[in-house]
Scaffold this active site. Structure first.
Site, PDB file in Angstrom:
ATOM      1  N   LYS A   1      23.304 -17.403  -9.895  1.00 28.16           N
ATOM      2  CA  LYS A   1      22.667 -16.611  -8.842  1.00 28.16           C
ATOM      3  C   LYS A   1      23.695 -16.348  -7.740  1.00 28.16           C
ATOM      4  O   LYS A   1      24.459 -17.246  -7.373  1.00 28.16           O
ATOM      5  CB  LYS A   1      21.456 -17.376  -8.282  1.00 28.16           C
ATOM      6  CG  LYS A   1      20.592 -16.580  -7.301  1.00 28.16           C
ATOM      7  CD  LYS A   1      19.339 -17.378  -6.898  1.00 28.16           C
ATOM      8  CE  LYS A   1      18.449 -16.615  -5.939  1.00 28.16           C
ATOM      9  NZ  LYS A   1      17.240 -17.378  -5.543  1.00 28.16           N
TER      10      LYS A   1
ATOM     11  N   SER B   1      12.744 -14.849  -5.929  1.00 33.33           N
ATOM     12  CA  SER B   1      13.931 -14.100  -5.593  1.00 33.33           C
ATOM     13  C   SER B   1      15.025 -14.146  -6.657  1.00 33.33           C
ATOM     14  O   SER B   1      15.948 -13.334  -6.622  1.00 33.33           O
ATOM     15  CB  SER B   1      14.511 -14.627  -4.284  1.00 33.33           C
ATOM     16  OG  SER B   1      15.015 -15.945  -4.469  1.00 33.33           O
TER      17      SER B   1
ATOM     18  N   SER C   1      11.001 -19.287  -6.147  1.00 35.12           N
ATOM     19  CA  SER C   1      11.968 -18.298  -6.626  1.00 35.12           C
ATOM     20  C   SER C   1      12.586 -18.559  -7.987  1.00 35.12           C
ATOM     21  O   SER C   1      13.271 -17.686  -8.522  1.00 35.12           O
ATOM     22  CB  SER C   1      13.099 -18.150  -5.620  1.00 35.12           C
ATOM     23  OG  SER C   1      12.683 -17.297  -4.600  1.00 35.12           O
TER      24      SER C   1
HETATM   25  N1  GLN Z   1       8.935 -15.637  -2.321  1.00 39.22           N
HETATM   26  C1  GLN Z   1       9.198 -16.672  -1.370  1.00 39.22           C
HETATM   27  C2  GLN Z   1       9.857 -16.067  -0.156  1.00 39.22           C
HETATM   28  O1  GLN Z   1       9.946 -14.909  -0.104  1.00 39.22           O
HETATM   29  C3  GLN Z   1      10.053 -17.735  -1.988  1.00 39.22           C
HETATM   30  C4  GLN Z   1      11.476 -17.395  -2.063  1.00 39.22           C
HETATM   31  C5  GLN Z   1      12.324 -18.465  -2.644  1.00 39.22           C
HETATM   32  O2  GLN Z   1      11.828 -19.401  -3.273  1.00 39.22           O
HETATM   33  N2  GLN Z   1      13.620 -18.376  -2.385  1.00 39.22           N
HETATM   34  O3  GLN Z   1      10.278 -16.726   0.733  1.00 39.22           O
END
Ligand code: GLN
Length: 487
Positions: free
Chosen positions: A80, A155, A179
């Protein structure tokens, strides 16, 4: 696509050990696949061919010399793009870091390289890992390999799409509120968030440090267990890293789960659940019953507060973590500032995207002296209350199951104008981050449109072995994981 790419990471690893394929051939096959399909998917921000092929060459030299290979040596992996790999760009999919080159390796990267895992590229993400659909990347959207008009989840959408489309058998993601698990669920693969502190965060671009955790993506549970073995372990560079021995999670995968108690989270089985997801969950309950587990309904009464708590704590922490991007030390600096203050303001205004700005403002507000007690302090107290729900639940059951998400992957663009609807996507995943417990998403079927459905399994802190065992038993009872996206 070359046949070898369809195989699991452990099968690819065996093929290298048995000289059926060389690590160089496999890495080239992965890079070719990326070059031929990634224009459609957008899973990669950049490729790191040179490093990947250098690593693969070392593997092949070891094989020729008859030396033993470290676990997963030669198996291509996508990193990532919020984790540092020395000499490569680490952008976090943000304009502010568009040209930032990593001056050092993240600890996970060091571990991958020392196990000779070829890192083929940096996977796309929502900017600074903020989002649930991977539409917040400053560079390009990621498309779901099962249907290019749908989101891959976020994400870590690039990591999930890469593994789901067989561009690589493995990827790393980071999970602050879901995410890893959400994109794994939307893309029909396995995604795992370990206990907070199991994997070092050193060299991961921080979003919300008390919640962030790095974890594996793969197409099988065994691969997930193997990759966690490779990346976990104590690291003095991360003060929250747990000083515990690295475990062998693969040993207990096939243990009998007869008599185990599995809780079904009541609050996640009711309102707003898509009918096909409800059906898949019933299928999972039936599978576990058939395997001899006892199913118990469990209530987590404070789960409904988890999104509210998270969006105070995560934004508060991010407003502090992202203060370092000021045009002085890292990344983008504006060309037209008259003085220092203007330089800070314009650099940040030009460099950050809308979602990141929204979060910085929310977090700054929650931390401001007049509101700190009402928001941040209250959210911390409520975090404890949610954690206690889990502690009580785990007095009764070994693990909890739920859908990873109440729905399957949605259409690109369908939630971009409604941040609240986007935030609600994480209703099932966020609480595991608040409690710091391990949780994973595994393939559990398909909806009537052929989109994958994910089953989430959560277990008490530091019980990863049991979690993998429970996941493996389900996986091996079905062939969902063998079905691949047609791309
Ligand atoms: N969707 C969540 C957010 O927008 C989690 C994101 C994540 O786990 N990095 O913060």
């Amino acid at each position: 696509m070359q046949e070898i790419l369809r195989k699991s990471a452990m099968e690819q690893f065996s093929a290298i050990k048995n000289k059926e394929v060389s690590a160089t051939e496999l890495t080239k096959a992965s890079l070719e696949r990326i070059n031929s399909i990634d224009e459609k998917l957008g899973a990669f921000n950049s490729l790191t061919e040179t490093t990947a092929l250098e690593t693969a060459k070392k593997v092949d030299e070891k094989v020729s010399a008859g030396e033993e290979l470290p676990l997963l040596a030669g198996v291509p992996l996508a990193l990532k793009d919020n984790m540092n790999l020395i000499g490569s760009k680490t952008t976090a999919s943000s304009k502010i870091l568009e040209n930032f080159v990593s001056p050092y390796n993240a600890t996970v990267t060091e571990k991958l390289l020392s196990n000779l895992v070829p890192i083929v590229g940096k996977a796309n993400l929502d900017e600074f890992a903020m989002g649930s659909s991977n539409e917040n990347s400053a560079f390009k959207k990621v498309h779901n390999p099962w249907n290019l008009n749908k989101v891959p989840g976020g994400s870590s959408g690039g990591s999930a799409a890469a593994v789901s489309s067989c561009e690589s058998a493995l990827a790393l993601g980071s999970d602050t509120g879901g995410s890893i698990r959400l994109p794994a669920s939307f893309c029909g693969i396995v995604g795992m968030k370990p206990t907070y502190g199991k994997v070092s965060r050193y060299g991961l671009i921080a979003f919300a440090s008390s919640l962030d955790q790095i974890g594996p993506f793969s197409r099988t549970v065994e691969d997930s267990a193997a990759l966690l073995e490779v990346i976990s372990g104590y690291d003095p560079h991360d003060s929250t890293s747990l000083n515990l021995p690295v475990e062998n999670y693969r040993e207990s995968l096939n243990n009998d789960i007869k008599g185990m108690k599995i809780g079904v989270v009541k609050e996640l089985m009711s309102e707003g659940l898509a009918p096909d997801v409800a059906k898949a969950l019933q299928g999972a309950i039936d599978t576990y019953k058939a395997l001899g587990a006892e199913i118990i309904e469990i209530s987590l009464p404070n789960l409904k507060h988890s999104i509210g708590i998270y969006y105070i704590l995560a934004t508060a922490e991010c407003s502090s973590n992202l203060a370092r991007f000021d045009g002085v030390r890292y990344g983008h600096r504006t060309d037209n500032a008259e003085n220092l203050l203007e330089m800070y303001c314009k650099s940040r205004a030009e460099g950050f995207g809308p979602e990141v700005k929204r979060r910085i403002m929310l977090g700054t507000y929650a931390l401001s002296s007049g509101y700190y007690d009402a928001y941040y302090k209250k959210a911390q107290q409520m975090r404890r209350v949610v954690t206690e729900d889990f502690l009580r639940a785990f007095e009764q059951v070994d693990a909890l199951i739920s859908p990873t998400c109440p729905n399957t992957a949605f259409d690109l663009g369908s939630k971009t104008n409604d941040p609240l609807a986007m935030y609600l996507t994480d209703i099932a995943t966020i609480s595991a981050n608040l409690a710091g417990i391990p949780a994973m998403s595994i393939p559990a079927g398909f909806d009537s449109d052929g989109m994958p459905i994910g089953l989430q399994i959560m277990s008490p802190q530091l019980t990863e072995s049991k979690l993998f065992n429970i996941a493996y038993k389900f996986e091996q009872s079905h062939d969902y994981y063998k079905q691949l996206a047609d791309i």
